[in-house]
Write a protein that holds these residues in place. Structure first.
Motif, PDB file in Angstrom:
ATOM      1  N   ASP A  66       0.822  -1.221   0.000  1.00  0.00           N
ATOM      2  CA  ASP A  66       0.000   0.000   0.000  1.00  0.00           C
ATOM      3  C   ASP A  66       0.850   1.263   0.000  1.00  0.00           C
ATOM      4  N   ILE A  67       2.017   1.180   0.646  1.00  0.00           N
ATOM      5  CA  ILE A  67       2.863   2.379   0.728  1.00  0.00           C
ATOM      6  C   ILE A  67       3.419   2.753  -0.648  1.00  0.00           C
ATOM      7  N   ILE A  68       3.769   1.743  -1.442  1.00  0.00           N
ATOM      8  CA  ILE A  68       4.341   2.061  -2.755  1.00  0.00           C
ATOM      9  C   ILE A  68       3.305   2.769  -3.641  1.00  0.00           C
ATOM     10  N   LEU A  69       2.029   2.383  -3.492  1.00  0.00           N
ATOM     11  CA  LEU A  69       0.971   3.069  -4.246  1.00  0.00           C
ATOM     12  C   LEU A  69       0.879   4.527  -3.820  1.00  0.00           C
ATOM     13  N   LYS A  70       1.026   4.745  -2.495  1.00  0.00           N
ATOM     14  CA  LYS A  70       0.984   6.121  -1.991  1.00  0.00           C
ATOM     15  C   LYS A  70       2.182   6.937  -2.501  1.00  0.00           C
ATOM     16  N   THR A  71       3.357   6.279  -2.555  1.00  0.00           N
ATOM     17  CA  THR A  71       4.545   7.003  -3.036  1.00  0.00           C
ATOM     18  C   THR A  71       4.413   7.385  -4.506  1.00  0.00           C
ATOM     19  N   ILE A  72       3.820   6.492  -5.303  1.00  0.00           N
ATOM     20  CA  ILE A  72       3.622   6.808  -6.726  1.00  0.00           C
ATOM     21  C   ILE A  72       2.677   8.000  -6.864  1.00  0.00           C
ATOM     22  N   ARG A  73       1.587   7.978  -6.064  1.00  0.00           N
ATOM     23  CA  ARG A  73       0.656   9.110  -6.083  1.00  0.00           C
ATOM     24  C   ARG A  73       1.378  10.403  -5.705  1.00  0.00           C
ATOM     25  N   ASN A  74       2.187  10.359  -4.627  1.00  0.00           N
ATOM     26  CA  ASN A  74       2.901  11.558  -4.186  1.00  0.00           C
ATOM     27  C   ASN A  74       3.898  12.052  -5.225  1.00  0.00           C
ATOM     28  N   ASP A  75       4.599  11.107  -5.863  1.00  0.00           N
ATOM     29  CA  ASP A  75       5.557  11.510  -6.891  1.00  0.00           C
ATOM     30  C   ASP A  75       4.863  12.252  -8.026  1.00  0.00           C
TER      31      ASP A  75
END
Length: 300
Positions: A66-75
């Protein structure tokens, strides 16, 4: 025969200049790239000599992280926000410095470029003070217009990723301003003089002359912003919000890679994140190049 010998000497002479750069490129760019892809296929902690081959196991774990999805969104929030912020601000200031003859334009070019020479660490520390809930400049300024003291935690909110945009734009916009100024100054003044005689408005001249004839500089600026954001945002994220803020609110792929490698000791998983960054960077830049493709207008 003499011609062949002379050609060989010339090629050896050219090779003597290219070879050192080529070797450095192979050692510091190509080798780490393939080494990272190789490590992403193993389960390796970084400290042991045991490499357990797991194939695409790390990439399967990424799909359920789930965190990697959040990081992609933030990027991509940073990418979109920076592209819009950089291009609007730099185009406005570039026009002011060139087309509208702002007084002291040479001085202002240096001032606008000055933040670019500052270390990202310095920029991050400066803006942490700006955003400080109790002593920061921003809350103190807003408090002047409120009855109670304004003490909003800009870097402690779930939307704090947006608070990283102003420092990122402030620190880097000077480069795109210089690039656009160079593009606008290369446009022959006779085109604007003819447009003035024909009665074209400044707005019309911008759309019909300035924008198409500085398109290459705009395209270069956008690609530069995208690449530096996807590959370099982790520094300012780490400096301003340490390990990605509250509930990973500011976590980006780069900072998550760093945490996995140097805090959690999951070097192979970090390598898989690195491969993901590479793939997304290539897809994004290729898509933008296709969308922004435009025939070059030759000036005579």
């Amino acid at each position: 025969m003499r011609t062949g010998t002379a050609k060989m000497k010339r090629n050896l002479f050219i090779l003597s200049f290219i070879l050192p750069t080529l070797l450095l490129y192979l050692v510091f760019t190509v080798y780490p790239l393939f080494k990272g892809i190789y490590l992403s296929l193993f389960d390796w902690s970084g400290g042991s000599e045991t490499y357990n081959f797991i194939g695409l196991g790390n990439f399967k774990d990424l799909l359920h992280d789930d965190i990697i999805l959040k990081t992609i969104r933030n990027d991509y929030i940073l990418v979109i926000g920076k592209v819009i912020g950089f291009m609007l601000l730099s185009m406005f200031l570039a026009l002011a410095l060139t087309r509208f003859n702002m007084k002291g334009s040479s001085f202002y070019r240096i001032i606008f470029f000055l933040p670019n020479v500052l270390s990202v660490v310095v920029v991050g520390v400066l803006w942490r003070y700006v955003y400080n809930p109790n002593l920061g400049f921003l809350n103190s300024f807003i408090s002047l217009f409120t009855e109670k003291k304004f003490d909003f935690a800009w870097l402690g909110d779930k939307w704090s990723i947006f608070a990283l945009l102003p420092p990122a734009i402030w620190a880097g916009v000077g480069f795109t301003i210089i690039l656009l100024v160079a593009g606008i100054l290369s446009i022959p003044s006779s085109l604007y003089e003819s447009a003035d005689i024909d009665g074209a408005s400044q707005w019309h001249q911008f759309w019909q002359i300035t924008l198409p004839l500085s398109w290459e500089q705009i395209q270069t600026s956008v690609l530069w912003i995208v690449m530096t954001t996807l590959n370099g945002s982790f520094v300012i994220v780490t400096i301003m919000t340490f390990e990605g803020g509250v509930d990973n609110a500011t976590q980006v792929m780069g900072s998550y890679l760093y945490l996995n490698a140097f805090k959690f000791g999951q070097f192979s998983y970090a390598s898989a994140i690195g491969v993901l960054i590479l793939v997304l960077s290539l897809i994004t830049t290729a898509t933008l190049q296709r969308l922004m493709k435009k025939e070059t207008i030759e000036l005579t």
